[in-house]
Design an enzyme around this catalytic site. Structure first.
Site, PDB file in Angstrom:
ATOM      1  CE  LYS A 261      -1.472   2.994   2.590  1.00  0.00           C
ATOM      2  NZ  LYS A 261      -1.389   4.190   1.731  1.00  0.00           N
TER       3      LYS A 261
ATOM      4  CD  GLU B   6      13.922   0.808   8.498  1.00  0.00           C
ATOM      5  OE1 GLU B   6      14.414   1.830   9.002  1.00  0.00           O
ATOM      6  OE2 GLU B   6      14.540  -0.274   8.420  1.00  0.00           O
TER       7      GLU B   6
ATOM      8  CB  CYS C 186      13.497   8.976   7.951  1.00  0.00           C
ATOM      9  SG  CYS C 186      14.449   7.907   6.869  1.00  0.00           S
TER      10      CYS C 186
ATOM     11  CD  GLU D 127      10.588  12.798  11.242  1.00  0.00           C
ATOM     12  OE1 GLU D 127       9.457  12.420  11.589  1.00  0.00           O
ATOM     13  OE2 GLU D 127      11.329  12.097  10.522  1.00  0.00           O
TER      14      GLU D 127
HETATM   15  P1  NAP Z   1       2.804   8.430   7.588  1.00  0.00           P
HETATM   16  O1  NAP Z   1       1.744   9.460   7.689  1.00  0.00           O
HETATM   17  O2  NAP Z   1       3.073   7.577   8.759  1.00  0.00           O
HETATM   18  O3  NAP Z   1       2.427   7.565   6.306  1.00  0.00           O
HETATM   19  C1  NAP Z   1       3.206   6.467   5.891  1.00  0.00           C
HETATM   20  C2  NAP Z   1       2.292   5.446   5.241  1.00  0.00           C
HETATM   21  O4  NAP Z   1       1.361   4.964   6.224  1.00  0.00           O
HETATM   22  C3  NAP Z   1       1.448   5.992   4.101  1.00  0.00           C
HETATM   23  O5  NAP Z   1       1.287   4.987   3.130  1.00  0.00           O
HETATM   24  C4  NAP Z   1       0.132   6.296   4.789  1.00  0.00           C
HETATM   25  O6  NAP Z   1      -0.962   6.314   3.908  1.00  0.00           O
HETATM   26  C5  NAP Z   1       0.035   5.123   5.731  1.00  0.00           C
HETATM   27  N1  NAP Z   1      -0.860   5.326   6.865  1.00  0.00           N
HETATM   28  C6  NAP Z   1      -1.266   6.481   7.436  1.00  0.00           C
HETATM   29  N2  NAP Z   1      -2.085   6.225   8.472  1.00  0.00           N
HETATM   30  C7  NAP Z   1      -2.218   4.874   8.550  1.00  0.00           C
HETATM   31  C8  NAP Z   1      -2.922   3.988   9.416  1.00  0.00           C
HETATM   32  N3  NAP Z   1      -3.686   4.424  10.428  1.00  0.00           N
HETATM   33  N4  NAP Z   1      -2.816   2.664   9.191  1.00  0.00           N
HETATM   34  C9  NAP Z   1      -2.064   2.188   8.187  1.00  0.00           C
HETATM   35  N5  NAP Z   1      -1.357   2.974   7.339  1.00  0.00           N
HETATM   36  C10 NAP Z   1      -1.428   4.310   7.524  1.00  0.00           C
HETATM   37  O7  NAP Z   1       4.207   9.072   7.209  1.00  0.00           O
HETATM   38  P2  NAP Z   1       4.528  10.090   6.035  1.00  0.00           P
HETATM   39  O8  NAP Z   1       4.183  11.454   6.470  1.00  0.00           O
HETATM   40  O9  NAP Z   1       3.973   9.590   4.746  1.00  0.00           O
HETATM   41  O10 NAP Z   1       6.114   9.910   5.922  1.00  0.00           O
HETATM   42  C11 NAP Z   1       6.963  10.670   6.677  1.00  0.00           C
HETATM   43  C12 NAP Z   1       7.437   9.899   7.898  1.00  0.00           C
HETATM   44  O11 NAP Z   1       8.077   8.708   7.461  1.00  0.00           O
HETATM   45  C13 NAP Z   1       8.479  10.662   8.674  1.00  0.00           C
HETATM   46  O12 NAP Z   1       8.260  10.485  10.042  1.00  0.00           O
HETATM   47  C14 NAP Z   1       9.779   9.983   8.243  1.00  0.00           C
HETATM   48  O13 NAP Z   1      10.828  10.120   9.170  1.00  0.00           O
HETATM   49  C15 NAP Z   1       9.347   8.573   8.078  1.00  0.00           C
HETATM   50  N6  NAP Z   1      10.272   7.832   7.212  1.00  0.00           N
HETATM   51  C16 NAP Z   1      11.084   6.911   7.795  1.00  0.00           C
HETATM   52  C17 NAP Z   1      12.004   6.226   7.013  1.00  0.00           C
HETATM   53  C18 NAP Z   1      12.928   5.208   7.637  1.00  0.00           C
HETATM   54  O14 NAP Z   1      13.528   4.446   6.877  1.00  0.00           O
HETATM   55  N7  NAP Z   1      13.068   5.167   8.954  1.00  0.00           N
HETATM   56  C19 NAP Z   1      12.070   6.463   5.638  1.00  0.00           C
HETATM   57  C20 NAP Z   1      11.215   7.415   5.079  1.00  0.00           C
HETATM   58  C21 NAP Z   1      10.310   8.091   5.893  1.00  0.00           C
HETATM   59  P3  NAP Z   1      -1.508   7.726   3.352  1.00  0.00           P
HETATM   60  O15 NAP Z   1      -0.434   8.273   2.512  1.00  0.00           O
HETATM   61  O16 NAP Z   1      -2.695   7.373   2.584  1.00  0.00           O
HETATM   62  O17 NAP Z   1      -1.785   8.580   4.556  1.00  0.00           O
END
Ligand code: NAP
Length: 476
Positions: free
Chosen positions: A170, A246, A280, A377
């Site tokens: 997804k 992650e 991240c 962040e």
């Molecule tokens: P996010 O809001 O957590 O979304 C990530 C994914 O989760 C998206 O596909 C999102 O779908 C989905 N999602 C959201 N709510 C959900 C729920 N309740 N249940 C299941 N899935 C759900 O994060 P983001 O804003 O897209 O990405 C930024 C974050 O990712 C930052 O905190 C960054 O540090 C972290 N990140 C970490 C790494 C690593 O390797 N550690 C790498 C890249 C990014 P939707 O898009 O439809 O909301």
């Protein structure tokens, strides 16, 4: 050269579906099918039926298909890069870099797939043999973010498919197009359709619940925010689904008094301003020794003031838009809060309504560890500079966070390098380097930055079960 529309032609919808918009200007890029829980259930059932045959193929045969997938990704590099820029906003040069990075995981795990070795252990008993057999965990799922719309998928799909698992992905709602293009190329390379499916959805929470509740999904790999990671961890408890997480980070970037300042500035620019600060592992808190501060800030500010902000496809763009208006408002609020609390703008300016989804690159000095900008962040192109007096203080500030993903240290002192290797609480450290990611090294964090590692020879283990077998009746 294939254009991205040709690559995506089977998926594009005239009306309805999930609309993907260019974050720079809000224009419609394309619309694709929107998958709800029912479609996800069907994909799970199809994957369950198809996975055993995929697992039974010799590793060498799966590896050959992955290798072809890798070659197809590189053959379509320009189309994929344009797609990634159109839907995520990042500058085209960075998207081109991401295509290579994404392909590297497929190549690496095509090789690692052939090295999933079991073990024969020295038996403690006469007439018995002790074996450890490794098997794919089964059907797996991935939920991925928008900031690396290609690489965050291949970093999971490479080891999953290499190990013999099926994977359902997804992707982020904002960036499903790059994901679908990867799916098309995987199928063209020979991955069976049901074994690797991309399921764009506007119902993330509902799809996440289905994936966690299903007894068929034996592993979920998530990259995204710590808040959503915690929700998935709770949901996965019900089925004891194996997890890789992650999550978010708050990387300290520490510049000591003995650092090569030019190298530190180059590292800071790469680490902080890549993808407009939306990675991240972006430096989140710059900790600078008071004796190095003047030189570091002057040179960083000069470079930041010379940066070009614009559409990711425009030549020369270094800073693209943030992913959406909400992201801009969050970064603006953090900057405003820091300025109100006594920080100073050393480069750039505050965001204005005319900037839309763009946030200008900024350097802030006089930041203290208790300000919001130092505790959250940032996910935007803002360098927050905190002054420190000695190594002990730098380490204490660096570790004073629930996150533990990456850290960066600029020093020429070998003894200090070894001390900080031990003392910094994180999963990855760049010493005198601002970019650390590579497919050959284990990527991941500790504390609230996650569980498990991706990439490297460890990455495939996340998709394997160990089965201990005791063979009796083996007397000579
Ligand atoms: P996010 O809001 O957590 O979304 C990530 C994914 O989760 C998206 O596909 C999102 O779908 C989905 N999602 C959201 N709510 C959900 C729920 N309740 N249940 C299941 N899935 C759900 O994060 P983001 O804003 O897209 O990405 C930024 C974050 O990712 C930052 O905190 C960054 O540090 C972290 N990140 C970490 C790494 C690593 O390797 N550690 C790498 C890249 C990014 P939707 O898009 O439809 O909301």
């Amino acid at each position: 050269m294939t254009c991205w529309k040709d690559l995506l032609s089977p998926y594009l919808m005239g009306t309805g579906g999930l609309a993907v918009r260019d974050p720079a200007n809000g224009e419609l890029v394309a619309a694709v099918a929107d998958h709800g829980p029912r479609e996800v259930e069907a994909a799970i059932a199809a994957a369950e039926a198809a996975q055993p045959e995929w697992a039974e193929r010799p590793a060498k045969a799966r590896a050959a298909i992955l290798r072809d997938w890798h070659d197809l990704i590189l053959a379509h590099a320009e189309a994929l890069a344009q797609l990634a820029t159109l839907e995520s906003g990042k500058p085209l040069a960075e998207s081109r870099g991401e295509v290579g990075y994404a392909a590297s995981f497929i190549e690496w795990f095509a090789e690692q797939a052939k090295r999933v070795n079991g073990e024969i252990l020295p038996s403690p008993w006469p007439g018995k043999r002790v074996l450890v057999h490794k098997q794919p965990v089964g059907v797996t799922a991935a939920i991925t973010p928008w900031n690396f719309p290609l690489a965050m998928i291949t970093r999971k799909a490479g080891p999953a498919l290499g190990a013999g698992c099926a994977m359902l992905v997804k992707p982020a709602e904002a960036t499903p197009l790059s994901a679908l293009a990867l799916e098309r190329l995987a199928h063209r390379a020979g991955v069976p359709e049901a074994v690797f499916r991309v399921l764009p959805s506007s119902a993330a929470a509902a799809v996440g619940s289905v994936l966690c509740a299903s007894p068929v999904i034996r592993k979920l790999s998530f990259t995204g925010s710590t808040a959503v990671g915690k929700v998935l961890m709770q949901q996965a408890a019900a089925t004891v689904t194996r997890l890789s997480l992650e999550l978010g980070g708050s990387a300290p970037f520490i510049v000591f008094e003995d650092a090569d300042i030019d190298a530190a500035v180059a590292g800071a620019l790469a680490s902080k301003y890549r993808n407009a600060g939306q990675t991240c592992v972006c430096a989140n808190r710059f900790l600078v020794h008071h004796a190095a501060e003047r030189a570091f800030v002057d040179r960083l500010a000069a470079a930041v003031n010379a940066m070009t902000m614009g559409h990711g496809l425009a030549p020369g763009t270094q800073i693209g838009p943030l992913i959406d208006r909400r992201a801009v408002e969050n970064v603006h609020a953090l900057v405003a809060d820091a300025l109100a609390a006594g920080a100073t703008l050393a480069a750039g300016r505050e965001w204005q309504a005319d900037d839309g989804s763009f946030h200008p690159p900024v350097v802030l000095t006089g930041v203290t560890p208790h300000m919001r900008i130092a505790r959250e962040e940032i996910f935007g192109p803002v360098a927050a500079i905190i002054r420190f007096a000695d190594e002990a203080e730098a380490v204490a500030i660096a570790n004073d966070t629930p996150y533990g993903l990456a850290a960066y240290v600029y020093t020429r002192d070998p003894a200090r390098t070894w001390r900080l290797m031990d003392r910094l609480e994180c999963g990855m450290i760049g010493f005198n380097e601002g970019i650390i990611s590579t497919e050959i090294a284990p990527f991941g964090g500790i504390k609230e930055s996650g569980l498990g590692r991706e990439g490297s020879h460890h990455g495939i283990e996340e998709y394997l079960e160990m089965k201990y077998c005791l063979l009796g009746g083996m007397e000579r």
